[in-house]
Write an enzyme that holds these catalytic residues in place. Sequence first.
Site, PDB file in Angstrom:
ATOM      1  N   HIS A 103      14.120   8.905   1.078  1.00 43.12           N
ATOM      2  CA  HIS A 103      14.395   9.920   2.103  1.00 43.12           C
ATOM      3  C   HIS A 103      15.767   9.703   2.723  1.00 43.12           C
ATOM      4  O   HIS A 103      16.077   8.595   3.170  1.00 43.12           O
ATOM      5  CB  HIS A 103      13.333   9.847   3.201  1.00 43.12           C
ATOM      6  CG  HIS A 103      11.959  10.220   2.733  1.00 43.12           C
ATOM      7  ND1 HIS A 103      11.396  11.459   2.957  1.00 43.12           N
ATOM      8  CD2 HIS A 103      11.025   9.530   2.023  1.00 43.12           C
ATOM      9  CE1 HIS A 103      10.177  11.512   2.433  1.00 43.12           C
ATOM     10  NE2 HIS A 103       9.929  10.349   1.864  1.00 43.12           N
ATOM     11  N   GLY A 135       5.658  14.326   5.583  1.00 42.38           N
ATOM     12  CA  GLY A 135       4.963  14.306   6.867  1.00 42.38           C
ATOM     13  C   GLY A 135       3.580  13.700   6.717  1.00 42.38           C
ATOM     14  O   GLY A 135       3.165  13.326   5.622  1.00 42.38           O
ATOM     15  N   HIS A 138       3.859  14.376  -1.850  1.00 42.44           N
ATOM     16  CA  HIS A 138       3.331  13.146  -1.269  1.00 42.44           C
ATOM     17  C   HIS A 138       1.795  13.250  -1.263  1.00 42.44           C
ATOM     18  O   HIS A 138       1.243  14.108  -0.572  1.00 42.44           O
ATOM     19  CB  HIS A 138       3.755  12.998   0.192  1.00 42.44           C
ATOM     20  CG  HIS A 138       5.117  12.414   0.408  1.00 42.44           C
ATOM     21  ND1 HIS A 138       6.260  13.141   0.283  1.00 42.44           N
ATOM     22  CD2 HIS A 138       5.500  11.156   0.778  1.00 42.44           C
ATOM     23  CE1 HIS A 138       7.305  12.370   0.567  1.00 42.44           C
ATOM     24  NE2 HIS A 138       6.877  11.160   0.873  1.00 42.44           N
ATOM     25  N   ASP A 177      11.605   4.579  -0.842  1.00 42.56           N
ATOM     26  CA  ASP A 177      11.046   5.457   0.190  1.00 42.56           C
ATOM     27  C   ASP A 177      11.999   5.619   1.374  1.00 42.56           C
ATOM     28  O   ASP A 177      12.529   6.696   1.596  1.00 42.56           O
ATOM     29  CB  ASP A 177       9.664   4.968   0.655  1.00 42.56           C
ATOM     30  CG  ASP A 177       8.803   6.088   1.216  1.00 42.56           C
ATOM     31  OD1 ASP A 177       9.205   7.261   1.127  1.00 42.56           O
ATOM     32  OD2 ASP A 177       7.706   5.790   1.725  1.00 42.56           O
ATOM     33  N   HIS A 212      12.283   8.556  -5.297  1.00 40.69           N
ATOM     34  CA  HIS A 212      11.636   8.804  -4.005  1.00 40.69           C
ATOM     35  C   HIS A 212      12.350   8.019  -2.916  1.00 40.69           C
ATOM     36  O   HIS A 212      12.099   6.830  -2.710  1.00 40.69           O
ATOM     37  CB  HIS A 212      10.157   8.404  -4.085  1.00 40.69           C
ATOM     38  CG  HIS A 212       9.333   8.874  -2.920  1.00 40.69           C
ATOM     39  ND1 HIS A 212       8.175   9.601  -3.073  1.00 40.69           N
ATOM     40  CD2 HIS A 212       9.502   8.740  -1.589  1.00 40.69           C
ATOM     41  CE1 HIS A 212       7.674   9.880  -1.885  1.00 40.69           C
ATOM     42  NE2 HIS A 212       8.463   9.356  -0.964  1.00 40.69           N
ATOM     43  N   ASP A 229      16.867  10.710   5.587  1.00 42.01           N
ATOM     44  CA  ASP A 229      16.767  10.360   7.006  1.00 42.01           C
ATOM     45  C   ASP A 229      16.089   9.011   7.230  1.00 42.01           C
ATOM     46  O   ASP A 229      15.986   8.558   8.367  1.00 42.01           O
ATOM     47  CB  ASP A 229      16.043  11.462   7.801  1.00 42.01           C
ATOM     48  CG  ASP A 229      14.779  11.943   7.123  1.00 42.01           C
ATOM     49  OD1 ASP A 229      14.710  11.948   5.882  1.00 42.01           O
ATOM     50  OD2 ASP A 229      13.835  12.333   7.833  1.00 42.01           O
ATOM     51  N   GLU A 252      -1.445   8.573  -0.446  1.00 43.89           N
ATOM     52  CA  GLU A 252      -0.840   7.484   0.331  1.00 43.89           C
ATOM     53  C   GLU A 252      -1.789   7.156   1.477  1.00 43.89           C
ATOM     54  O   GLU A 252      -2.397   6.096   1.519  1.00 43.89           O
ATOM     55  CB  GLU A 252       0.538   7.916   0.844  1.00 43.89           C
ATOM     56  CG  GLU A 252       1.270   6.845   1.653  1.00 43.89           C
ATOM     57  CD  GLU A 252       2.586   7.353   2.241  1.00 43.89           C
ATOM     58  OE1 GLU A 252       2.802   8.570   2.262  1.00 43.89           O
ATOM     59  OE2 GLU A 252       3.389   6.510   2.693  1.00 43.89           O
TER      60      GLU A 252
HETATM   61 ZN   LIG Z   1       8.120   9.389   1.122  1.00 43.43          ZN
END
Ligand SMILES: [Zn+2]
Length: 356
Positions: free
Chosen positions: A22, A181, A208, A295, A20, A24, A211
């Site tokens: 990202h 998102g 996701h 993350d 996991h 970006d 969380e």
């Molecule tokens: Zn994430």
Amino acid sequence: MTAPRIDTDTLRRLPKAVLHDHLDGGLRPATVVELAEEVGHALPTTDPDELAAWYFEAANSGDLVRYIATFEHTLAVMQTREGLLRTAEEYVLDLAADGVVYGEVRYAPELMLNGELTLPEVVETVQEGLAAGMAKAAAAGSPVRVGTLLCGMRMFDRVREAADLAVAFRDAGVVGFDIAGAEDGFPPADHLDAFEHLRRENVPFTIHAGEAHGLPSIHQALQVCGAQRIGHGVRLTDDIVDGKLGRLAGWVRDRRIALEMCPTSNLQTGAATSIAEHPITALKDLGFRVTLNTDNRLVSGTTMTREMALLVEEAGWGVEDLRTVTVNALKSAFIPFDERRALIEDVVLPGYATAL
Ligand SMILES: [Zn+2]
């Protein structure tokens, strides 16, 4: 609790697997500064060290929505072929330098359409950059295998298009799918058609969930949408009382559903209160298939080595625990079984044997 000390060099050398992370959220600060200048995007500061600090502070708000807002400045430099090639290649090299031997990188192609690229061109370009990074890392003696998860943005209406892209690129480096998102207000079942399509096409996906939102989100991701893994899942502890598992927690543990846990990120978004109290330790001890993840390395100011060090220093983890979460990640990776087994047997277990 007295934690056994493990020095940072040893931690960095340990073979790691990250499920996991990202694309970006993991750019190098200096790269953001250089690319922003080229495309004329204004940043909060043009000093790379100050920018790294700005990210960490801005992301430390205790709120997932504000955390996500910091991505404006990384996405701004990921709209061109040059920006995507560079950030994807550096992504792989940074994982290799962190001791990662297997990584799954995720991003939403729909967020990279402000420049000259179409959705398929975004995916092709990122794969080209990742391949260049993997070739360089292997040539430098630190081979790392990186598979791609394409994301749809859960608050927009292009999730099905992203799922179609994942199907189209499944033989070109894309190994799975996710929705990303803000979680609150955007339940996974809003995108049931995309998940049903992926299941018909035998493309694995994670979601996701758990969380910012609690058990209903995790339940829906697994039992309505059919996710094979859960991104974060920290709120699963709501279904565990005095070590006794409720039906959903029991399903997750007994079906060996991987939880992609991201301790530092969870502190920043308010999903957990401290590393020592982070549910990853209790869930590991209860036999859940927990995995350790970064993350967003830039936004959370972290690396896999740092996440491991925090758990060793603040939650009493030893090398065996680090090996467990690494093997867990490979067991639940979205690449084929024979490749997963080879990484576990030929790379991970020998690597930990030298440290034990
Ligand atoms: Zn994430």
